[in-house]
Design a protein around this motif. Structure first.
Motif, short mmCIF file in Angstrom:
data_model
loop_
_atom_site.label_atom_id
_atom_site.label_comp_id
_atom_site.label_asym_id
_atom_site.label_seq_id
_atom_site.Cartn_x
_atom_site.Cartn_y
_atom_site.Cartn_z
N GLY A 128 -4.34 0.70 4.72
CA GLY A 128 -4.43 2.14 3.97
C GLY A 128 -4.51 3.26 5.19
N ARG A 145 -4.18 1.20 -3.69
CA ARG A 145 -4.29 1.50 -5.32
C ARG A 145 -5.24 0.14 -5.87
N VAL A 183 0.73 -1.18 -0.04
CA VAL A 183 -0.06 0.05 -0.18
C VAL A 183 0.89 1.11 -0.01
N GLN A 184 1.91 1.24 0.79
CA GLN A 184 2.96 2.49 0.96
C GLN A 184 3.47 2.56 -0.48
N CYS A 239 -1.31 4.06 7.26
CA CYS A 239 -0.11 5.04 6.52
C CYS A 239 -0.86 6.07 5.88
N GLY A 240 -2.12 6.26 6.05
CA GLY A 240 -2.52 7.52 5.58
C GLY A 240 -2.48 7.42 4.03
N GLN A 241 -2.66 6.30 3.56
CA GLN A 241 -2.69 6.22 1.95
C GLN A 241 -4.00 5.47 1.23
N LYS A 242 -4.65 5.66 0.11
CA LYS A 242 -5.64 5.12 -0.18
C LYS A 242 -4.92 3.71 -0.87
N GLY A 292 2.22 2.29 -3.39
CA GLY A 292 1.10 2.45 -4.38
C GLY A 292 1.20 1.38 -5.43
#
Length: 336
Positions: free
Chosen positions: A256, A264, A198-199, A259-262, A201
């Motif tokens: 997600g 992909r 996830v980090q 780590c504050g990421q959506k 992408g």
């Protein structure tokens, strides 16, 4: 004192693969919570200082070393055979190494356990032994796939079948445990790796993301494994251990949020075309037809048998399990 502790206190228990994720937590809990006398086998003993603190007797022994293995098996009451070939190493030797560890070593342990009059052996397999599901309900009586392309799943399936046949011939108590995707503190495959995908992408959700993930929190699995050691109903049986299924979209959503990421997402048609290109052009991507099937299938792996015969109940729900995983990831520096 719990029923499990009453049965295992003071008993001599051998755990193969004790420096790994599942084996390490199992050995720790056996020693600290169940007060067993635990011997742990592993290749990298320096990876498990927490086991030394738990007073687990760690030994660096090759599973294929007959003399050494007979020595550690002697006088044991129980064996949890957790060690396995999981992948890695040289591709050219993968088939041979996988068979040697997942099949031959398992057979040998049963022979040596019979000689040593071990009370019961619990062999850890995987839901991967079923292969890619052809049904939406994968219970323990679903046939194993001994011809599947995946080396790990195939050799674990073969190892299981040979172990069950051998145990019956030798007249020894054997139980098979089939974990789902084990996550939680110290999990490389289904915690650290998932977070890092996830980090980076990397596409992790294909299509609508509603295919079913099969997580099981590490302590839920260990609860079940301990029950298989002490329950008379476990002899000769195999058990799935899987928490309630959630979608892959939900599963990766937890990482997600950490780590504050959506996570992909990729349209399914595009993923299928990329998998074909990956195969033809040898792009080296971790994407193929089998993996897409795995990430989009909607099979469930019920634990009704374990609940009925063992009294098993998964006590850690996924929100709590993921909180514990996140805390560990932060402590280890994977998250800021």
């Amino acid at each position: 004192m719990s029923y499990i502790s009453e049965q295992l206190k003071g008993k001599k228990v051998l755990v193969t693969g004790a420096t790994g994720f599942i084996g390490g937590r199992l050995a720790q809990r056996l020693a600290v919570e169940e007060h067993a006398v635990v011997t742990g086998l592993g290749r990298s003993l320096d990876k498990a200082p927490f086991l030394q603190e738990a007073e687990v007797a760690l030994k660096q022994v090759d599973l294929q070393d007959e003399t050494a293995m007979k020595g550690v098996i002697a006088e044991q009451d129980y064996i949890f055979h957790v060690a396995a070939w999981l992948g890695g190493g040289r591709v050219a030797d993968a088939q041979q190494e996988a068979y040697a560890l997942n099949v031959t070593a398992t057979e040998n342990i049963l022979f040596w356990a019979k000689e040593a009059d071990v009370q019961r052996i619990i062999v850890v397999s995987t839901i991967g032994a079923y292969g890619i599901p052809t049904t939406t309900h994968v219970a323990e009586d679903t046939p194993l796939d001994i011809e599947q392309a995946d080396t790990y799943g195939r050799t674990k399936a073969i190892g299981e079948l040979k172990a069950r046949e051998l145990a019956q011939d030798l007249g020894i108590e054997l139980t098979i445990v089939r974990p789902a995707l084990v996550y939680g503190p110290r999990s490389k495959s289904w915690t650290v790796n998932m977070l890092q995908l996830v980090q980076k992408g990397t596409p992790v959700i294909f299509g609508d993301g509603n295919g079913l993930a099969m997580p099981v929190f590490i302590d839920n699995l260990i609860d079940g494994m301990l029950l298989t050691a002490v329950s008379p109903n476990a002899v000769g049986e195999a058990f799935n251990f899987c928490d309630p299924q959630i979608s892959w979209k939900q599963f990766f959503g937890y990482y997600g949020k950490m780590c504050g990421q959506k996570p992909r997402q990729m349209p399914l048609l595009a993923a299928r075309l990329l998998a074909i290109a990956n195969r033809i052009l040898k792009l080296g991507l971790p994407l193929n037809k089998a993996r897409l099937s795995f990430l989009t299938q909607k099979a469930v792996y019920p634990t009704a048998k374990a609940e009925k015969l063992l009294g098993y109940t998964p006590r850690v729900q996924i929100d709590v399990g993921m909180m514990q995983a996140e805390q560990w990831l932060r402590e280890e520096g994977y998250l800021e």
